[in-house]
Design a protein around this motif. Sequence first.
Motif, mmCIF file in Angstrom:
data_model
loop_
_atom_site.group_PDB
_atom_site.id
_atom_site.type_symbol
_atom_site.label_atom_id
_atom_site.label_comp_id
_atom_site.label_asym_id
_atom_site.label_seq_id
_atom_site.Cartn_x
_atom_site.Cartn_y
_atom_site.Cartn_z
ATOM 1 N N SER A 65 -5.630 -12.942 21.460
ATOM 2 C CA SER A 65 -4.971 -13.941 20.159
ATOM 3 C C SER A 65 -4.100 -13.155 19.216
ATOM 4 O O SER A 65 -4.883 -11.370 19.475
ATOM 5 C CB SER A 65 -5.841 -14.423 19.203
ATOM 6 O OG SER A 65 -5.898 -14.607 18.251
ATOM 7 N N ASP A 86 -4.946 -19.445 11.979
ATOM 8 C CA ASP A 86 -5.798 -18.499 11.664
ATOM 9 C C ASP A 86 -7.436 -18.185 10.988
ATOM 10 O O ASP A 86 -8.212 -17.960 11.629
ATOM 11 C CB ASP A 86 -5.157 -16.768 11.476
ATOM 12 C CG ASP A 86 -3.362 -16.505 12.022
ATOM 13 O OD1 ASP A 86 -3.662 -17.002 13.012
ATOM 14 O OD2 ASP A 86 -3.835 -15.818 11.158
ATOM 15 N N LEU A 89 -9.656 -20.696 13.337
ATOM 16 C CA LEU A 89 -10.166 -19.438 13.897
ATOM 17 C C LEU A 89 -11.413 -18.116 13.686
ATOM 18 O O LEU A 89 -12.436 -18.201 14.014
ATOM 19 C CB LEU A 89 -8.910 -18.477 14.591
ATOM 20 C CG LEU A 89 -9.147 -17.811 15.400
ATOM 21 C CD1 LEU A 89 -9.478 -18.026 16.941
ATOM 22 C CD2 LEU A 89 -7.777 -16.728 15.886
ATOM 23 N N SER A 92 -14.330 -20.736 13.325
ATOM 24 C CA SER A 92 -14.974 -20.647 14.631
ATOM 25 C C SER A 92 -15.537 -19.710 14.968
ATOM 26 O O SER A 92 -16.856 -19.508 15.442
ATOM 27 C CB SER A 92 -14.216 -21.276 15.475
ATOM 28 O OG SER A 92 -13.666 -22.738 15.315
#
Length: 133
Positions: A65, A86, A89, A92
């Motif tokens: 990433s 982002d 992300l 998560s």
Amino acid sequence: MTLAQRALERLQAWPDLMAGPASCGTGRALRSVRDDIVHFHSARDVDLHLTRRAIQRFHYDLSGSSAIHLLPGSCWVTVHLDCEADVDLLLSLVSIALKAHQTPPAADEEGPRLAGCNFHRVTVLPRDAVAGG
């Protein structure tokens, strides 16, 4: 509102996280009952305490990433927020971090090689500068 502010606002609503000053002395933090989980250092840069075990488990995905910056020997990853994806992300990864911190570290994980978050240890370049444009 910056991307980091948006992420902080969303994460503050999570029942397992409490807000406070970052233990490194710079920015705001969200912590679980046991540990600091995430440090918001700037409008775009966030350090996330994943644990060594979680970083090893997801190393291939994390290193692939452009938003993630790994520092050898650190239990923290730096997330650079350039877009809403982002932020998603980061959310998560915070979920993964909370799960990782529910289990006490194994004996071989005790005594961190690099104590504290990655603040001032990682230089993040904008993605367009890295891509050459």
